[in-house]
Write a protein that holds these residues in place. Structure first.
Motif, PDB file in Angstrom:
ATOM      1  N   ASP A  19      37.086  44.645  45.148  1.00 27.44           N
ATOM      2  CA  ASP A  19      36.207  43.513  45.438  1.00 27.44           C
ATOM      3  C   ASP A  19      35.020  43.453  44.481  1.00 27.44           C
ATOM      4  OD1 ASP A  19      33.617  42.526  46.993  1.00 27.44           O
ATOM      5  OD2 ASP A  19      35.328  41.453  47.818  1.00 27.44           O
ATOM      6  N   TYR A  20      34.277  44.548  44.355  1.00 25.88           N
ATOM      7  CA  TYR A  20      33.081  44.531  43.519  1.00 25.88           C
ATOM      8  C   TYR A  20      33.417  44.381  42.037  1.00 25.88           C
ATOM      9  CZ  TYR A  20      30.060  45.521  47.475  1.00 25.88           C
ATOM     10  OH  TYR A  20      29.369  45.437  48.651  1.00 25.88           O
ATOM     11  N   LEU A  21      34.495  44.981  41.583  1.00 24.49           N
ATOM     12  CA  LEU A  21      34.883  44.803  40.186  1.00 24.49           C
ATOM     13  C   LEU A  21      35.247  43.351  39.899  1.00 24.49           C
ATOM     14  CD1 LEU A  21      36.933  48.087  39.715  1.00 24.49           C
ATOM     15  CD2 LEU A  21      34.861  47.449  38.451  1.00 24.49           C
ATOM     16  N   ARG A  22      35.966  42.724  40.806  1.00 22.09           N
ATOM     17  CA  ARG A  22      36.320  41.308  40.595  1.00 22.09           C
ATOM     18  C   ARG A  22      35.086  40.417  40.670  1.00 22.09           C
ATOM     19  NH1 ARG A  22      42.302  40.916  43.545  1.00 22.09           N
ATOM     20  NH2 ARG A  22      43.349  42.145  41.919  1.00 22.09           N
ATOM     21  N   ARG A  23      34.143  40.709  41.559  1.00 21.92           N
ATOM     22  CA  ARG A  23      32.873  39.958  41.597  1.00 21.92           C
ATOM     23  C   ARG A  23      32.143  40.066  40.261  1.00 21.92           C
ATOM     24  NH1 ARG A  23      30.423  39.324  47.235  1.00 21.92           N
ATOM     25  NH2 ARG A  23      32.086  39.998  48.611  1.00 21.92           N
ATOM     26  N   ALA A  24      32.283  41.223  39.614  1.00 23.50           N
ATOM     27  CA  ALA A  24      31.610  41.469  38.342  1.00 23.50           C
ATOM     28  C   ALA A  24      32.334  40.828  37.155  1.00 23.50           C
ATOM     29  CB  ALA A  24      31.478  42.973  38.105  1.00 23.50           C
ATOM     30  N   GLY A  25      33.482  40.228  37.414  1.00 17.48           N
ATOM     31  CA  GLY A  25      34.244  39.601  36.343  1.00 17.48           C
ATOM     32  C   GLY A  25      35.144  40.559  35.589  1.00 17.48           C
ATOM     33  N   VAL A  26      35.337  41.760  36.126  1.00 17.48           N
ATOM     34  CA  VAL A  26      36.225  42.739  35.499  1.00 17.48           C
ATOM     35  C   VAL A  26      37.670  42.366  35.837  1.00 17.48           C
ATOM     36  CG1 VAL A  26      36.905  45.183  35.453  1.00 17.48           C
ATOM     37  CG2 VAL A  26      34.471  44.565  35.632  1.00 17.48           C
ATOM     38  N   ASP A  27      38.518  42.308  34.828  1.00 15.40           N
ATOM     39  CA  ASP A  27      39.945  42.034  35.037  1.00 15.40           C
ATOM     40  C   ASP A  27      40.530  43.240  35.772  1.00 15.40           C
ATOM     41  OD1 ASP A  27      42.600  41.240  34.926  1.00 15.40           O
ATOM     42  OD2 ASP A  27      42.828  41.725  32.804  1.00 15.40           O
ATOM     43  N   THR A  28      40.721  43.098  37.082  1.00 17.10           N
ATOM     44  CA  THR A  28      41.085  44.212  37.943  1.00 17.10           C
ATOM     45  C   THR A  28      42.463  43.992  38.546  1.00 17.10           C
ATOM     46  OG1 THR A  28      38.755  44.494  38.481  1.00 17.10           O
ATOM     47  CG2 THR A  28      40.339  45.600  39.915  1.00 17.10           C
ATOM     48  N   LYS A  29      43.338  44.971  38.336  1.00 14.85           N
ATOM     49  CA  LYS A  29      44.684  44.895  38.906  1.00 14.85           C
ATOM     50  C   LYS A  29      44.878  46.044  39.890  1.00 14.85           C
ATOM     51  CE  LYS A  29      47.053  42.380  35.268  1.00 14.85           C
ATOM     52  NZ  LYS A  29      45.868  41.683  34.919  1.00 14.85           N
TER      53      LYS A  29
END
Length: 190
Positions: A22-32
């Motif tokens: 959640d937090y990585l995606r909020r930060a705009g990190v391409d997270t899989k």
């Protein structure tokens, strides 16, 4: 744009898996979210059924193409940590991430169960779920009893209660203070 893979297996802990996602995606990190087993469906440690973005073939693809993400996140939970640790491709992937100085992040049981076979604990301070440190006895000299430990390219944390602080340390490392502070405000963190 930074990129991260969050590994998941049957028995992984829900909070420790989804908080970083959640937090990585909020930060705009391409997270899989990557299932380390065949297929994308996993049953988490408390019975939650989860559909990962992809299966473990992505790990093999990253290794074969030498296209590593900026970070790998390994949640704890039992038997999730054991299931992740038993996957040879995952161990090789984390070894390669560590050798390349990429961010290696693990929480709860994962630092003690998954990381010893990867070299990621070598020469770095680390922490894990209370009592699990005995699984990494060779690294006890650098074990610390803090909620989160950040040492070189390694970020580790104690357990579910530290998941938010753990995730935010990953965000801060990948995207900087301004992005982390914006997420902290927007998500009304303490």
């Amino acid at each position: 744009m930074s990129s991260a893979l969050v590994l998941v297996a049957d028995g992984s802990e829900e909070i420790e898996t989804l908080t970083p996602v959640d937090y990585l995606r909020r930060a705009g990190v391409d997270t899989k979210l990557v299932s380390v087993k065949e297929g994308k469906s996993v049953v988490m440690s408390h019975g939650v059924k989860l559909e990962a973005d992809c299966d473990g073939s992505l790990i093999c693809e990253c290794l074969s193409k030498s296209e590593l993400p900026d970070a790998v996140v390994v949640p704890g939970g039992m038997p999730g940590s054991t299931n992740i640790a038993e996957n040879e491709d995952v161990r090789e992937f984390i070894k390669e991430m560590n050798a390349e100085g990429k961010l290696v992040c693990a929480i709860c049981a994962a630092p003690a169960v998954v990381l010893p076979a990867t070299g990621a604990l070598d020469g770095r301070d680390w922490t894990c779920y209370p009592g699990m440190e005995d699984n990494a006895a060779a690294y006890m000299h650098s074990f610390v009893e803090s909620a989160v430990a950040h040492s070189g390219n390694l970020i580790t944390a104690r357990g579910p209660g530290a998941a938010e602080e753990f995730a935010m340390e990953i965000v801060r490392t990948l995207e900087g203070d301004d992005v982390a502070d914006d997420i902290k405000r927007a998500s009304v963190q303490r």
